[in-house]
Design a protein around this motif. Structure first.
Motif, PDB file in Angstrom:
ATOM      1  N   ASP A 146       7.040 -31.047 -24.255  1.00 31.90           N
ATOM      2  CA  ASP A 146       8.140 -31.276 -25.194  1.00 31.90           C
ATOM      3  C   ASP A 146       7.637 -30.931 -26.592  1.00 31.90           C
ATOM      4  OD1 ASP A 146      10.212 -32.133 -26.781  1.00 31.90           O
ATOM      5  OD2 ASP A 146      10.499 -34.038 -25.753  1.00 31.90           O
TER       6      ASP A 146
ATOM      7  N   TYR B  82      11.584 -27.212 -24.540  1.00 30.01           N
ATOM      8  CA  TYR B  82      10.683 -27.553 -23.442  1.00 30.01           C
ATOM      9  C   TYR B  82       9.949 -26.299 -22.948  1.00 30.01           C
ATOM     10  CZ  TYR B  82      13.735 -31.612 -23.560  1.00 30.01           C
ATOM     11  OH  TYR B  82      14.456 -32.710 -23.968  1.00 30.01           O
TER      12      TYR B  82
ATOM     13  N   GLN C 274       8.008 -33.473 -29.356  1.00 25.03           N
ATOM     14  CA  GLN C 274       7.337 -34.771 -29.199  1.00 25.03           C
ATOM     15  C   GLN C 274       5.832 -34.557 -29.044  1.00 25.03           C
ATOM     16  OE1 GLN C 274       8.702 -37.798 -29.437  1.00 25.03           O
ATOM     17  NE2 GLN C 274      10.757 -36.981 -29.752  1.00 25.03           N
TER      18      GLN C 274
ATOM     19  N   ARG D  45      19.828 -41.854 -15.356  1.00 25.76           N
ATOM     20  CA  ARG D  45      19.859 -42.257 -16.764  1.00 25.76           C
ATOM     21  C   ARG D  45      20.426 -43.665 -16.936  1.00 25.76           C
ATOM     22  NH1 ARG D  45      21.723 -37.604 -21.059  1.00 25.76           N
ATOM     23  NH2 ARG D  45      20.131 -38.035 -22.630  1.00 25.76           N
TER      24      ARG D  45
ATOM     25  N   CYS E 209       6.399 -33.708 -19.714  1.00 26.61           N
ATOM     26  CA  CYS E 209       7.616 -34.208 -19.093  1.00 26.61           C
ATOM     27  C   CYS E 209       7.863 -33.359 -17.843  1.00 26.61           C
ATOM     28  CB  CYS E 209       8.812 -34.131 -20.055  1.00 26.61           C
ATOM     29  SG  CYS E 209       9.156 -32.464 -20.676  1.00 26.61           S
TER      30      CYS E 209
ATOM     31  N   LYS F  70      12.278 -42.273 -15.832  1.00 24.22           N
ATOM     32  CA  LYS F  70      13.365 -42.236 -16.807  1.00 24.22           C
ATOM     33  C   LYS F  70      13.848 -40.807 -17.040  1.00 24.22           C
ATOM     34  CE  LYS F  70      11.384 -46.191 -19.279  1.00 24.22           C
ATOM     35  NZ  LYS F  70      10.746 -46.634 -20.546  1.00 24.22           N
TER      36      LYS F  70
ATOM     37  N   MET G 280      12.954 -35.515 -17.208  1.00 20.08           N
ATOM     38  CA  MET G 280      12.614 -36.896 -16.889  1.00 20.08           C
ATOM     39  C   MET G 280      11.141 -37.160 -17.173  1.00 20.08           C
ATOM     40  SD  MET G 280      13.002 -36.522 -12.754  1.00 20.08           S
ATOM     41  CE  MET G 280      12.539 -34.981 -11.969  1.00 20.08           C
ATOM     42  N   GLU G 281      10.815 -38.427 -17.163  1.00 20.65           N
ATOM     43  CA  GLU G 281       9.442 -38.877 -17.361  1.00 20.65           C
ATOM     44  C   GLU G 281       8.527 -38.214 -16.339  1.00 20.65           C
ATOM     45  OE1 GLU G 281       7.042 -43.117 -16.623  1.00 20.65           O
ATOM     46  OE2 GLU G 281       9.215 -42.959 -16.352  1.00 20.65           O
TER      47      GLU G 281
ATOM     48  N   THR H 265      15.604 -38.329 -19.711  1.00 19.37           N
ATOM     49  CA  THR H 265      15.732 -38.328 -21.165  1.00 19.37           C
ATOM     50  C   THR H 265      16.659 -37.242 -21.704  1.00 19.37           C
ATOM     51  OG1 THR H 265      13.760 -36.923 -21.328  1.00 19.37           O
ATOM     52  CG2 THR H 265      13.425 -39.320 -21.437  1.00 19.37           C
ATOM     53  N   ASP H 266      16.993 -36.221 -20.903  1.00 20.56           N
ATOM     54  CA  ASP H 266      17.818 -35.129 -21.438  1.00 20.56           C
ATOM     55  C   ASP H 266      18.497 -34.394 -20.284  1.00 20.56           C
ATOM     56  OD1 ASP H 266      18.977 -33.482 -23.277  1.00 20.56           O
ATOM     57  OD2 ASP H 266      17.135 -32.461 -23.911  1.00 20.56           O
TER      58      ASP H 266
END
Length: 683
Positions: free
Chosen positions: A64, A45, A67, A103, A72, A112, A127-128, A114-115
């Motif tokens: 990210d 990140y 991705q 989560r 993010c 959301k 998160m989102e 995510t990690d």
């Protein structure tokens, strides 16, 4: 972290500063030792900007790298050198609990997670990233009282109530509802963020002590019990904070703190004193939600939501006393006058009324967004029951509970009445002709669709064959939609191919023919060599070399090999090669001319797949005999005696001179009888 970082971002402007700096050299804000710009976390990140910070941590905008650099949000927990070892363990656990809590909560109005990871001795979770703005931004931009209207606020509050109801059903209290923590996507969807002081509430043990790190409160929004007075925090604590948020939205002022209100109640100014345009209903909702005592507030979020919706519920005046009554009422709430035979109009916020079902449908198209709220709040169903259309009331209820997309649901309801034309679909193409394509080739074309009629357009796209691919399979909304169509001729035979695209929408269906002509690629000539070196050849001698001709494409390659001189011959002169055949071997023979030196000739390969040339190079050698004497005198010799003489043979030309020496007399013998000598050599 991805190596030692010598920089730190400013918490206010995100400018990158040296890690030893105390103040930002751009805006002079005091620095806090945050991450440096482009610093890599967890080998994945990349931090790019500071989104926010507080006493417990900071939130960064990051990319990210695994991705496609998608955005993010990365939340970082601050460390405190004054913590004991036990406090540090507890606080890390509390931070991880927040991440794991989010989560475990799949809801459209929650960001959301995510990690979750640790890096460089610090704790993080990902998160989102919710683009757009928060309620605080909206309040700051509305610089006049009343700049934010009740009709705007209603839709926001319904979404927040929905997500709070979900959290409370899972025994989770947010405990920090405020404008800063309510964000909006560009599509207008609410996202509730920052669960840093959220609490899992155990109804069986309501007095359970709150974690030390979560003992926090935002003045003006937090209720009295969150400060430790007047009971424990529960779902009603979030209701108080939501009421305070509504107060701030409609008055433009943050309400006074609950502690101060408890000591001096008169400091609280009722909302309508600040903004007279606030309705009685909304003021009552705010006052009840913000009651100091928990038992005086709404006991559930659902109750508060119902009260909010009462503001826009359709009403009609009593013919006798003019008291507003909910649509579908059988008796006046004030004077108990029966409404038998009275047609109750459905009133919209604009003041427009519908006396009949057809008038209602016409107004729905005019006030679409408001109509969605009416449908999903049950107002249409109530009114339909009052006018004797129980069938449509049941349909309205079924749609509001089974169709999650409110635009689709409203259009479905309108269509169920049979009084409105369905949405129309207009495509930019009524047929797709891809023309000629080579076998194995791919090609794209776009179809643009739009709704030229009324209502809300939704539908699907499909293709009749596997070689015809549709990249956009669903569409919804009245904006222009691009349908990408791809043809892949890899599995198609040579010749014409036909298929179709099917469009089905909530107003009809349409088939768009698709055709393509698959043709062979033309043959392409390929030669194995562009130069043939025959080396040295003596005058009049011959030498041969070979090269290959092949077809690297489709079809049949036909052609001939042409020489520009009589010195070169080829075999075969003509060739024919199909796709996949072995290459044709061409033999080239050179006969050296009577001309010494380096020679260069050209072969031309002419074919249906192109033209190529091959250079033929060689050196012609021509030896020349030269003798040292043309007469040998042996003088007087006695009979039976032998006498010898010698002469020299030299090659005064090029190449190698070869020959033999013979005598026409038996009395003369020669040794050696043959010779071989190179240029300038003597024998």
């Amino acid at each position: 972290m991805g190596g030692i970082c010598n920089m730190q971002m400013c918490p206010k402007c995100s400018h990158d500063n040296n890690d030893t700096a105390k103040f930002c050299n751009m805006c002079r804000t005091e620095l806090m030792g945050l991450l440096g710009k482009d610093e890599i976390l967890h080998s994945r990140y990349r931090a790019t900007k500071v989104l926010g910070y507080g006493g417990f941590g900071a939130v960064y905008l990051a990319e990210d790298t695994q991705q496609n650099n998608a955005f993010c949000a990365v939340k970082e927990m601050f460390d405190n050198p004054n913590w004991t070892a036990t406090e540090r363990i507890q606080n890390i656990q509390s931070f991880q609990d927040e991440a794991n809590l989010l989560r475990s909560l799949p809801h459209q109005n929650l960001a959301k997670v995510t990690d979750v990871f640790a890096d460089g001795g610090k704790q993080y979770f990902v998160m989102e990233f919710v683009t757009g703005q928060n309620l605080k931004d909206i309040i700051d931009k509305s610089n006049v009282i009343g700049g934010i209207t009740e009709s705007q606020v209603t839709g926001w509050m319904i979404q927040i109530c929905d997500v709070l109801e979900y959290l409370h059903q899972n025994n989770i209290i947010h405990r920090d509802i405020k404008p800063d923590n309510i964000r909006f996507t560009p599509e207008g969807q609410v996202k509730l963020v920052d669960f840093g002081i959220a609490k899992v509430f155990d109804p069986r043990n309501p007095d359970r002590e709150t974690d030390p790190m979560k003992r926090a409160a935002t003045p003006g929004y937090a209720p009295l019990e969150q400060y430790g007075g007047g009971g424990h925090t529960d779902a009603r604590s979030d209701i108080h904070a939501l009421g305070a948020t509504l107060y701030h939205l409609l008055t433009g002022q943050c309400p006074p703190d609950a502690n101060d209100r408890a000591v001096q109640p008169t400091i609280f100014d009722p909302p309508r004193n600040i903004n007279p345009n606030i309705s009685d209903n909304f003021e009552q909702v705010i006052l009840k939600a913000m009651a100091i005592r928990q038992e005086d507030r709404y006991q559930t979020v659902a109750e508060m939501r119902d009260a909010l919706l009462g503001k826009i519920a359709s009403t009609f005046p009593c013919p006798k006393c003019q008291t507003p009554n909910p649509a579908g009422s059988q008796f006046c709430l004030a004077c108990q006058t029966p409404f038998g035979g009275v047609i109750n109009p459905f009133r919209f916020q604009s003041g427009k009324e519908a006396q009949t079902l057809s008038e209602l449908i016409a107004l729905i198209d005019q006030y679409w967004d408001e109509a969605k709220v009416h449908l999903y709040a049950g107002h249409f169903a109530n009114w339909l029951s009052g006018i004797g259309r129980g069938d449509l009331a049941l349909e309205a209820n079924n749609i509001s509970t089974s169709v999650s997309n409110q635009d689709e649901g409203l259009e479905q309801f309108v269509q169920s009445t049979g009084l409105a034309s369905p949405p129309d679909l207009s495509p930019s193409e009524t047929q797709l002709d891809f023309g000629n394509m080579f076998q194995g080739e791919k090609r794209d074309k776009d179809i643009i669709i739009r709704n030229p009629g009324r209502g809300y357009l939704t539908g699907t796209v499909s293709s009749a064959d596997a070689w015809l691919k549709v990249k956009t399979r669903k569409f919804a909304g009245n904006q222009r939609h691009t349908i990408a169509v791809e043809i892949d001729t890899k599995k198609l035979s040579i010749g014409a191919a036909n298929s179709s695209i099917s469009l089905k929408w909530n107003g009809g269906a349409l088939t768009i023919p698709v055709k393509v002509d698959v043709v062979e690629r033309p043959p392409v000539l390929s030669v194995s060599k562009t130069k043939l070196d025959f080396a040295n050849i003596q005058c009049g001698a011959t030498a041969s070399r070979t090269f290959e001709v092949s077809n690297i494409s489709d079809g049949t390659l036909q052609g001939a090999v042409v020489s520009n001189t009589q010195n070169i011959s080829v075999s075969p002169k003509n060739f024919s090669v199909r796709k996949g055949d072995k290459p044709v071997t061409i033999k080239v023979t050179v006969t050296a001319p009577n001309q010494r030196g380096k020679q260069k000739e050209t072969l031309t390969i002419q074919s249906s797949g192109g033209v190529a040339q091959i250079d033929c190079e060689y050196v012609v050698e021509k030896p020349i005999l030269s003798v040292s004497t043309t007469r040998l005198d042996f003088g007087t010799t006695l009979k039976g005696r032998k006498k010898s003489r010698s002469f020299t043979i030299e090659n005064s030309g090029t190449g190698t001179l070869q020959g033999a020496i013979s005598s026409d007399s038996r009395t003369v013998t020669v040794s050696p009888k043959s010779f071989r000598t190179a240029k300038s050599k003597k024998t």
